[in-house]
Motif scaffolding. Structure first.
Motif, PDB file in Angstrom:
ATOM      1  N   ILE A  34       0.844  -1.204   0.000  1.00  0.00           N
ATOM      2  CA  ILE A  34       0.000   0.000   0.000  1.00  0.00           C
ATOM      3  C   ILE A  34       0.874   1.248   0.000  1.00  0.00           C
ATOM      4  N   VAL A 124      -3.601   5.497   3.257  1.00  0.00           N
ATOM      5  CA  VAL A 124      -3.234   4.251   3.930  1.00  0.00           C
ATOM      6  C   VAL A 124      -4.321   3.852   4.926  1.00  0.00           C
ATOM      7  N   ALA A 127      -7.111   2.219   3.181  1.00  0.00           N
ATOM      8  CA  ALA A 127      -6.759   0.870   2.735  1.00  0.00           C
ATOM      9  C   ALA A 127      -6.849  -0.146   3.873  1.00  0.00           C
TER      10      ALA A 127
END
Length: 163
Positions: A34, A124, A127
């Protein structure tokens, strides 16, 4: 190795899925993927991003302090700093009062990168699928785990040291 010496099925404690270390390792690998996607536009690797985060918090630490903050030894940190310096994001200067100390300072380009990096944490977090509150709790638990592991490691090192 001859499998005939092993039981037909290992005890649950010796399976991959039972290992906390593998859960952490595989999560770190997934997190790294990621970060690679989010950092590509900044031209940074994840370790370089960590260095920049520390410098954005407080510009001018010594290389030693930077290494301590990131849990990195100088053999790992020095090439990171050289690469970031080659990218024009930081500079290293010896302290006037103690030539053994080297301070790390942001350049104008390093400061400007901070503005562009602002979307990385939110990307992030999205995610992860975590809420901000859950992410804070998880982070605190991981920090507690790290503290316990560091303390245990120090204890083991002390036991192994000759008297």
């Amino acid at each position: 190795m001859d499998r005939t010496d092993l039981p037909a099925k290992p005890p649950i404690s010796l399976t991959l899925d039972a290992q906390l270390c593998f859960a952490l390792y595989s999560a770190q690998l997934a997190m790294g993927k990621i970060y690679r996607k989010h950092l590509a536009g900044l031209g940074l690797t994840y370790p370089q991003y960590l260095v920049m985060l520390v410098l954005w918090e407080a510009d001018g630490p010594t290389v030693t302090a930077l290494g301590e903050r990131l849990y990195l030894d100088s053999a790992t940190l020095t090439p990171l700093l050289k690469r970031l310096q080659a990218l024009g994001l930081l500079r290293r200067e010896r302290a006037a009062d103690d030539q053994r100390q080297v301070h790390v300072m942001l350049t104008p380009a390093g400061r400007e990168l901070w503005r562009r990096a602002g979307a990385v944490p939110q990307g992030v977090l999205c995610a992860t699928g975590c809420s901000p509150d859950h992410a804070r709790v998880l982070k605190a638990e991981l920090e507690e785990l790290r503290a316990h592991l560091l303390a245990a490691s120090a204890t083991l090192e002390n036991r192994a040291a000759p008297d």
